[in-house]
Design a protein around this motif. Structure first.
Motif, short mmCIF file in Angstrom:
data_model
loop_
_atom_site.label_atom_id
_atom_site.label_comp_id
_atom_site.label_asym_id
_atom_site.label_seq_id
_atom_site.Cartn_x
_atom_site.Cartn_y
_atom_site.Cartn_z
N GLU A 1 0.85 -1.19 0.00
CA GLU A 1 0.00 0.00 0.00
C GLU A 1 0.88 1.24 0.00
O GLU A 1 1.88 1.30 0.70
CB GLU A 1 -0.92 0.02 1.22
CG GLU A 1 -1.96 -1.07 1.24
CD GLU A 1 -2.93 -0.95 2.42
OE1 GLU A 1 -3.05 0.17 2.98
OE2 GLU A 1 -3.55 -1.96 2.77
N GLU B 1 -2.14 8.35 -0.67
CA GLU B 1 -3.41 8.77 -0.09
C GLU B 1 -4.29 9.32 -1.20
O GLU B 1 -3.80 9.94 -2.15
CB GLU B 1 -3.19 9.85 0.97
CG GLU B 1 -2.40 9.38 2.20
CD GLU B 1 -3.13 8.33 3.01
OE1 GLU B 1 -4.39 8.31 2.94
OE2 GLU B 1 -2.47 7.55 3.71
N GLY B 2 -5.59 9.10 -1.07
CA GLY B 2 -6.53 9.62 -2.05
C GLY B 2 -7.49 8.55 -2.54
O GLY B 2 -7.77 7.58 -1.83
N GLU C 1 1.70 8.83 -5.57
CA GLU C 1 1.27 8.63 -4.19
C GLU C 1 0.58 9.85 -3.58
O GLU C 1 -0.13 9.72 -2.58
CB GLU C 1 2.44 8.20 -3.30
CG GLU C 1 3.55 9.21 -3.16
CD GLU C 1 4.66 8.68 -2.26
OE1 GLU C 1 4.39 7.82 -1.40
OE2 GLU C 1 5.80 9.13 -2.43
N LYS D 1 -4.63 6.33 -3.15
CA LYS D 1 -4.30 5.26 -2.22
C LYS D 1 -4.19 4.00 -3.09
O LYS D 1 -5.17 3.49 -3.61
CB LYS D 1 -5.40 5.09 -1.17
CG LYS D 1 -5.24 3.86 -0.26
CD LYS D 1 -3.99 3.98 0.60
CE LYS D 1 -3.90 2.83 1.59
NZ LYS D 1 -4.88 2.95 2.69
#
Length: 259
Positions: free
Chosen positions: A7, A10-11, A35, A39
């Motif tokens: 992972e 974000e988003g 990134e 996400k």
């Protein structure tokens, strides 16, 4: 099947699926550039990377794995990007689960059937005596008898890992991939179609997506477009990463002032 994944970011959620003989690591450099906007879930498909091995190896199984992954992680309305084999997995999933995704990006693969293309690579991988080699250099020398291109050999040998007790072993399930290689060429036979937005990215120097494929592409995905990346072959993201990043951000509507 519980798939290994990485992972990052974000988003909005974006799932990325690698191609045959690949792993989630293949897309990490692209993911690092994205990134700030998404996400991302970079997934190792079954029999690849750090995900479990299984005797079952088909697009139906891998699409089911993807559905299970989305449900397990509670991912709502993700966009999905798949390269080559990963693109076929993504298309199979998208057609059968139209309510579980937002947008689809398919990199250098069409929905049609393909003849087996990897006989020589598989012969080369099988030729490597993993029980007795002492270094990656030895493995590369053995593989070079079948695969002349250094970059391709380096990509393939990422699947070779050292065992804790010494020696080497394959990360990929080479035996099962070899036994089911014809299934990896299968076309999408469903007559269902999705009206959602789909982007196909092809390499200018690759023959995986040809002009004649547009008929089948539009039948399955009427709201689709095909973009060609210049000076790129089948591994478009490795050869022209910036071009791929720009196509992805444009298609997924990342504002210009945030790139």
């Amino acid at each position: 099947m519980k798939l290994y994944h990485r992972e990052i970011g974000e988003g909005k959620p974006l799932i990325i699926l690698h191609g045959l003989f690949g792993s989630s690591d293949n897309w990490m450099s692209i993911a690092k550039e994205l990134e700030g906007h998404f996400k991302m879930y970079l997934v190792d498909q079954r029999n690849h990377g750090q995900s479990p091995h299984s005797d079952e190896f088909s697009y139906a199984a891998m699409a089911s794995d993807l559905n299970e992954f989305i449900e397990e992680h509670g991912i709502e309305n993700p966009s999905i990007l798949g390269h080559s084999m990963g693109g076929k997995t993504a298309m199979n999933f998208a057609i059968n689960h139209t309510d579980k995704w937002d947008k689809l990006i398919v990199v250098d693969i069409a929905p049609r059937a393909y003849p087996v293309r990897h006989d020589t690579i598989l012969k080369g991988l099988r030729s490597i005596d993993v029980d007795h080699i002492r270094s990656r250099g030895e493995a590369d020398k053995q593989l070079a008898e079948y695969v002349k291109d250094l970059g391709t050999r380096q990509f393939l040998l990422k699947n070779l890992t050292r065992k804790a007790e010494g020696g080497f072993e394959w990360k990929i399930n080479l035996k099962v991939i070899d036994e089911n290689i014809e299934a990896m060429g299968e076309g999408i036979e469903q007559q269902l179609a999705s009206e959602k937005e789909v982007l196909f990215i092809r390499g200018e120097n690759s023959d995986y997506i040809q002009d004649k494929d547009n008929i089948l592409i539009v039948e399955l995905f009427p709201n689709s477009e095909v973009k060609t990346v210049k000076n790129a072959g089948h591994w478009v993201h490795a050869e022209q990463p910036q071009a791929v990043i720009e196509l992805v951000t444009d298609f997924l509507e990342v504002p210009n002032n945030t790139r």
